[in-house]
Design a protein around this motif. Structure first.
Motif, PDB file in Angstrom:
ATOM      1  N   LEU A 157       0.826  -1.208   0.000  1.00 30.58           N
ATOM      2  CA  LEU A 157       0.000   0.000   0.000  1.00 30.58           C
ATOM      3  C   LEU A 157       0.861   1.260   0.000  1.00 30.58           C
ATOM      4  O   LEU A 157       0.567   2.228  -0.707  1.00 30.58           O
ATOM      5  CB  LEU A 157      -0.928   0.012   1.218  1.00 30.58           C
ATOM      6  CG  LEU A 157      -2.102  -0.957   1.188  1.00 30.58           C
ATOM      7  CD1 LEU A 157      -2.793  -0.966   2.545  1.00 30.58           C
ATOM      8  CD2 LEU A 157      -3.071  -0.600   0.101  1.00 30.58           C
ATOM      9  N   ASN A 203      -7.548   4.994  -2.225  1.00 28.64           N
ATOM     10  CA  ASN A 203      -8.055   5.091  -0.862  1.00 28.64           C
ATOM     11  C   ASN A 203      -6.869   5.104   0.106  1.00 28.64           C
ATOM     12  O   ASN A 203      -6.382   4.059   0.522  1.00 28.64           O
ATOM     13  CB  ASN A 203      -8.980   3.902  -0.565  1.00 28.64           C
ATOM     14  CG  ASN A 203      -9.582   3.984   0.802  1.00 28.64           C
ATOM     15  OD1 ASN A 203      -9.465   4.990   1.488  1.00 28.64           O
ATOM     16  ND2 ASN A 203     -10.216   2.901   1.229  1.00 28.64           N
ATOM     17  N   ARG A 211      -6.861   5.924   3.103  1.00 28.95           N
ATOM     18  CA  ARG A 211      -7.309   5.512   4.436  1.00 28.95           C
ATOM     19  C   ARG A 211      -6.967   4.039   4.691  1.00 28.95           C
ATOM     20  O   ARG A 211      -6.835   3.619   5.849  1.00 28.95           O
ATOM     21  CB  ARG A 211      -8.819   5.732   4.548  1.00 28.95           C
ATOM     22  CG  ARG A 211      -9.392   5.493   5.905  1.00 28.95           C
ATOM     23  CD  ARG A 211      -9.038   6.604   6.834  1.00 28.95           C
ATOM     24  NE  ARG A 211      -9.629   6.355   8.138  1.00 28.95           N
ATOM     25  CZ  ARG A 211      -9.384   7.052   9.196  1.00 28.95           C
ATOM     26  NH1 ARG A 211      -8.580   8.072   9.134  1.00 28.95           N
ATOM     27  NH2 ARG A 211      -9.944   6.766  10.337  1.00 28.95           N
ATOM     28  N   SER A 212      -6.800   3.264   3.635  1.00 23.63           N
ATOM     29  CA  SER A 212      -6.482   1.847   3.797  1.00 23.63           C
ATOM     30  C   SER A 212      -5.126   1.649   4.471  1.00 23.63           C
ATOM     31  O   SER A 212      -4.927   0.653   5.168  1.00 23.63           O
ATOM     32  CB  SER A 212      -6.528   1.131   2.451  1.00 23.63           C
ATOM     33  OG  SER A 212      -5.615   1.719   1.562  1.00 23.63           O
ATOM     34  N   ASN A 260      -5.913   2.014   8.160  1.00 21.55           N
ATOM     35  CA  ASN A 260      -6.659   0.845   8.639  1.00 21.55           C
ATOM     36  C   ASN A 260      -5.749  -0.373   8.802  1.00 21.55           C
ATOM     37  O   ASN A 260      -5.871  -1.119   9.778  1.00 21.55           O
ATOM     38  CB  ASN A 260      -7.806   0.524   7.687  1.00 21.55           C
ATOM     39  CG  ASN A 260      -8.882   1.578   7.712  1.00 21.55           C
ATOM     40  OD1 ASN A 260      -9.018   2.323   8.683  1.00 21.55           O
ATOM     41  ND2 ASN A 260      -9.642   1.672   6.633  1.00 21.55           N
ATOM     42  N   THR A 261      -4.849  -0.560   7.860  1.00 25.10           N
ATOM     43  CA  THR A 261      -3.936  -1.693   7.930  1.00 25.10           C
ATOM     44  C   THR A 261      -2.992  -1.548   9.122  1.00 25.10           C
ATOM     45  O   THR A 261      -2.715  -2.516   9.828  1.00 25.10           O
ATOM     46  CB  THR A 261      -3.130  -1.817   6.626  1.00 25.10           C
ATOM     47  OG1 THR A 261      -4.036  -1.879   5.526  1.00 25.10           O
ATOM     48  CG2 THR A 261      -2.273  -3.070   6.632  1.00 25.10           C
TER      49      THR A 261
END
Length: 70
Positions: A31, A42, A44-45, A48-49
């Motif tokens: 990512l 995204n 935001r991923s 989150n990860t």
């Protein structure tokens, strides 16, 4: 991460958690690479990860400490 996901992580063994942690770290690095190359839509991923990794590490540490005390 949802509450049910956290409950499922508590049911896994330490070895399974280590495998999940390894794949999550690989996903995070992918990512970050995509983000640098402007392929990631995204962002935001990434956050989150990182949060999932933190939860996995906490649960894993807790499980390992419990085994040492026994």
């Amino acid at each position: 991460m949802k509450v049910n996901d956290k409950k499922e992580l508590h049911l896994k063994t330490a070895v399974e958690l280590q495998k999940l942690l390894k794949t999550a770290n690989k996903t995070l690095s992918d990512l970050k690479l995509d983000h640098v190359q402007n392929k990631l839509k995204n962002t935001r991923s990434i956050f989150n990860t990182r949060q999932e990794i933190a939860v996995m590490k906490s649960i894993l540490t807790m499980k390992l400490n419990v085994k040492e005390e026994e």
